[in-house]
Structures are given as structure tokens and as C-alpha cells.
Design an enzyme around this catalytic site. Sequence first.
Site, short mmCIF file in Angstrom:
data_model
loop_
_atom_site.label_atom_id
_atom_site.label_comp_id
_atom_site.label_asym_id
_atom_site.label_seq_id
_atom_site.Cartn_x
_atom_site.Cartn_y
_atom_site.Cartn_z
N HIS A 473 4.00 -6.97 -4.94
CA HIS A 473 5.33 -7.28 -5.29
C HIS A 473 5.64 -8.57 -5.73
O HIS A 473 6.09 -8.66 -6.94
CB HIS A 473 6.04 -6.75 -4.06
CG HIS A 473 7.67 -7.01 -4.43
ND1 HIS A 473 8.48 -5.81 -4.53
CD2 HIS A 473 8.48 -8.04 -4.50
CE1 HIS A 473 9.92 -6.25 -4.77
NE2 HIS A 473 9.78 -7.68 -4.72
N GLU A 474 5.08 -9.55 -5.06
CA GLU A 474 5.30 -11.03 -5.43
C GLU A 474 4.60 -11.33 -6.71
O GLU A 474 4.91 -12.06 -7.49
CB GLU A 474 5.18 -11.82 -4.40
CG GLU A 474 6.00 -11.77 -3.07
CD GLU A 474 7.43 -11.67 -3.32
OE1 GLU A 474 7.84 -12.24 -4.39
OE2 GLU A 474 7.93 -10.85 -2.57
#
Length: 680
Positions: A473-474
Site C-alpha cells: 500500500h505505502e
Amino acid sequence: MNILTEKFNTPYHAAPFTGIKNEDFLPAFRELIKQSEDEINAIVSNPETPTFENVIEALAYSGEQLDVVSNIFFNLNSAETSDEIQKIAQEVSPLLTEYSSKISQNEALFSKIKKVYDEKEKYKLNEEQEMLLDETYKGFVRSGALLNKEDKEKLQKINMDLSLKSLQFGQNVLASTNAYFKHITNKDDLAGIPEAILDQYAEDAKERELEGWVVTLQYPSYIPFMTYAENRELRKEIALASGKKSFDGGEFDNQELIKELLQLKQQKAELLGYKNYAEYVLEERMAKSPVKVFDFLNELLTKAKPYADKEIDELRALAKADGIEELQSYDHSFYAEKLRKQKYDFNDEELKPYFPLNQVQDAVFGLAGRLFGLHFVERNDIPKYHEDVKVYEVFETAETDGVKEGKFKALLYVDYFPRKGKRAGAWMTSYKNQYKKDGENSRPHISIVCNFSKPTKDTPSLLTFQEVTTLFHEFGHALHGMMADTQYPNLSGTSVKWDFVELPSQFLENFCYEPEFLKTFAKHYKTGEVLPDEKIEKIEQSKNFMEGYQTMRQLGFGLLDMNYHTKVGELENESVKTFEDKYTKATSLYPVNPETAMSPSFSHIFQGGYSAGYYSYKWAEVLDADAFQYFKETGIFNPETAAKYKILLSSGGTKDPMELYKSFRGSEPKVESLLKRAFG
């Protein structure tokens, strides 16, 4: 000479962390604010006729070094803070707010901007230049440029108060989180908790010079305890401690601060001509209006609630077999894990040996290479703010006359482990934006910050599957920053509409569930064994496990956020707790505990940038489900599809996000893509 006020004498002009002292910041901010004000004054005093170049472009490129130093400082305040840094933040925040207000309320500057805006038809602007002009003009109007002198002063005071109070909110949450720990000396109290987690608890105790084990409210400590601890009374005690963060009437209590923050936001909105703060915010989002957001959230609520109720009924049946008559929220993770094990015969601890952090990082780097031609080279000579941080040069493979070469794309910092001075959660940030000026494409410096379990003397850092998706995600956010290829810094990378910004991050998570990709990196850290097919199949099957519950949880946050920012008047006569319970009732799946409230630690909306914007997580899920469906249709590594997606990433905020999405996908996103993925 202050190290922070000059172009840094480091590779790629990277942040000179090892040379910075805390006492450097305040004088540097003062000097750089003065320099930036001089740049603005030069624009204002220019005797030439206002043009796009000498007003709009000049403004876009102003304050570069101030932005860099601000990014350095506020990242340290999140990732490596101290009492001293927090004290400096209290002094710096009003200075920056005052500087920002001075610009946005500079009548001479705005008159030049307005002249260019009113005469824009005579300029032959490209699409990005038009967007910059429109965003600049709107930004000034939304910052009070059309207000009278008295109201401008009111707005400046409101912005200053908001800045300080939101900072205080975050500091209270961090202090409240750090203030609690549970010291356990009887190992029987830790029954059910895997050995690797016990080792971490023992390390935490040792750091405090205590015997036995220590459980904290930091996520890598708290979540495993709630998931595996058989001792229900201890689960209740620690869950209550977490639910009381900044809600216990003590020195770090945030209840009155919430009311003050919301009242200030309402005053700001009304001053600028809006009915409420949500209307003010949403004017600049894809969703456009509170009505559309409420409709969106309530539509999903209607469709997801039956699935969530069914899931909780399954957990109740399990708990009843253990003699528990009424399931509570602090039982959820424990029985959800039991049910998942029963249904899919695995738990996160069984999977963790297959996901050592270094392999997961290699996988996400490799995916970026396969899709976008990126490769990563660690640099040990670039300064870091903590020994745990690693820094990578990012190159993109380019081909000229048949010869392949690596073209420098970005610097990437990664900071993976929790520590006392680091706030909880995971985030991506930028030290330096990408932009083009004077024939040079100035590349970005991007950072990923997480809170994964630290390696022990015997074991590397092993990730739960949820932490694997967190890293992806990051990294999706980081790709948005690293792939940036725009003219102006304020339209670059993640500088997009807020409800569009989560698309790249959530999109990348989808790859974690693809067997073809999983097999390339999910390998046992001791034996090298590839994650067995039956476990991969169970990961796929379990992908939507408790999806109804998770959806209700997110919708609860989103609806609470929207109600806070549209109905603030109700808080004059009722408590934060009463308000929260009232507007989360429709999404609540467990009995409400009178001793706990989540609002006082809801940093996303009271400290971060998600005020009237928390819905954007679900909004972006529709986008990411629809986008990944396109990849599935064409092949998840299809180079043509990846090339189209790369354009979306590199375009930043230069185009309307819906138009940008349609250029990639060929149509608007369909909510059915999300419902199909979530509930089949």
C-alpha cells in the site's frame, strides 16, 4: 551559516540529517520564510504587465527550500520526535501558518493572479498550465482572497488556531499511547500467543529493565495480543486502555480539543461562504458534495450490512461454545482468528516465516521493475535520521539507440520499525517534490514509514500477511511520487484530489493475492520452501474474510467524519461520546462500551488531512477494484496496460482525475467492481 538554509552538499542534494541539530530548525525557518517572502515581493513589485510566466509560474516555483526544510522537520516530528522537536513544532507551526496566510491574503499578489486568470483566453496555455492557473486562482479564493480586511484577519487567526490545536491533538494521542504499558510476569497469562510475539514482548520488557513481558498500545504489540491471547480479562483490560486513549479526562484528553477544532473549521467555512466545512472541502474533491458522499456511504452500508451481520453471527456461535453469552468488541479479533483458522486452516503466525521483510521488499521492488522498468540500488553514503533507515537510488531503464541505461528517477527512504519517538501506523511522505525548471527534471525524494516487528537475535523481521499488504500500500503511494513527471511542483506526484490519492496505494495491494506473483517471493526464510499451493489458495479464499465487518468499520469512520463536519452545532449540547455513538450506531456490530471512544484518537481527521475526507478510502476502493479488474482482463503484467497506468501515475494533478482515470480505463469506475471483489 545554517546547514538548512543552503542547497545541501549531499548526493542529489538529499536531506543532511547527520549534520542537522534541533537548534538549527527555528532560525532556518525564520530565514527561509524571509527568503520566500522576498520571492513573493519580487513577483508583486515586478513593473512588467502580469503574465502567466511572471506571476503564476514564478509563484509555483517559489519557496522551494522552505518546502524541503518543512518536509524534513515534520517528518522527523512523526518518525523520530522528542520533547524538544515537539516544542519546536509548537513554535514553527504558527510561523508557517502566518507565512501562508500572508501569501494567500496578499491583495497585490491576488490582483495580479486575478488579472492573468480573467485574461487567460489570450494565453496559449497547455493543459497543465491551465490546471495550474485554475488551481492557483481557486486556492487564493478558498484562502480568503475575496474577503474584506476584517474577515481576512479573522481567517488568519482561525488558521493559526487550527494549526496549533491539530498539532496538540496528535501530540496528545502519541503521549497517551506511550503512557500505557501492561507488565506481565506470569507466562500463563500469555497463553495462545505465538513464541515470536512473546520474544518481542520480552524484548520490550528488557528495554524497560523489567522481568517478564510488556504489552503496549503500539500496533505491532497490541494487535497480536488481541488476536491470540486466550485470557479474556486481559484482552478486555488492554482493549479498554486502547479505547481510552486521550479519552480518560487526564492531561492528554482530546475531547474539548475536538469541539474547538470542529468549531474553528465551521467558522472558517462560514467565513468563506460555505454552509459547513464538508461543503468547503468537497468542492475540491472528485465527490463534489456532502450529499454525494452520504449517498455513496449509505449505498455501501445497505449492501454490506447483511454480510457483516452474518459474519458476526458466526463469531457469536464460536464464542457461545466457549461459554460467552454476549460477544464484545474486544473478542472480535480473537474469534475472527479462530474462525479463519477453522475455515481456512491457517493463521498469520503460520504465514509469517514465508514473509521476511527483506523478501517482501525485494518483491515490491521487483514488481515495480516488471511493470515500470524501475530498479533500486542501496546507498550507504546518503545521510539518515536513524540507523534503522535505508536509502535507495531508484533508476528507470531507458533505451537510446538500442543501448539500455539507468535514468535516475528518485531517492527512496524506508523506515520500517517502531520506536518511542515514532507515531503508530504507516505512511508515505515526500522530502522533495519533482518538477521541471530551466531544462532540468528535478527528481523527487520519497519516504515510506511503517511499524513492523523488529528482528530479534534469532529471527529476521517477519510480516503478517496484513503487513505485507501494508508495505505494498505505502509503496503504491511511493510509486505515485517516484513516477511523477510534471512541470510544476504543486501538481506533482500525490498532489491530486484527495479522494483520488488512495488509488495507487490500494491498487498495488491487489498483487499480493495473485498466486502467479505470490510464488515469486513467499518463501520460508529458513528452508527456502515456496508457500504451498494450499496456503496460497486459502489466502485467496480468505481475501474477503470479514469483508462485511471491515466495510462497516470503514463506513462507520466515514459517516462519523461527515457528520462531525456537517452537524457541528449538535456538539454544543452533547458530548463527543454521545455524538460518536449516535452517528456510528448504524454501523455498530457490538455493544457500545461507555468507557471508550475512538474520536479522541481519530488522528486522520483531527490531525491529518482527512477531515470530511475519510470516505475517500472506500471511494478509492471502487477505483482500485475497477482498475485491477482491467489488469486482470488484459493480464496482470501486461506491458500495454502497465504503460497506460504509468501515464496515470506520472500525471499527478495536471488533469481532472476522472478524465485521467477514463483515459486509462476507457470508462468511469463501476461500484459493481468493488461489490464483486468484496462479496462475490
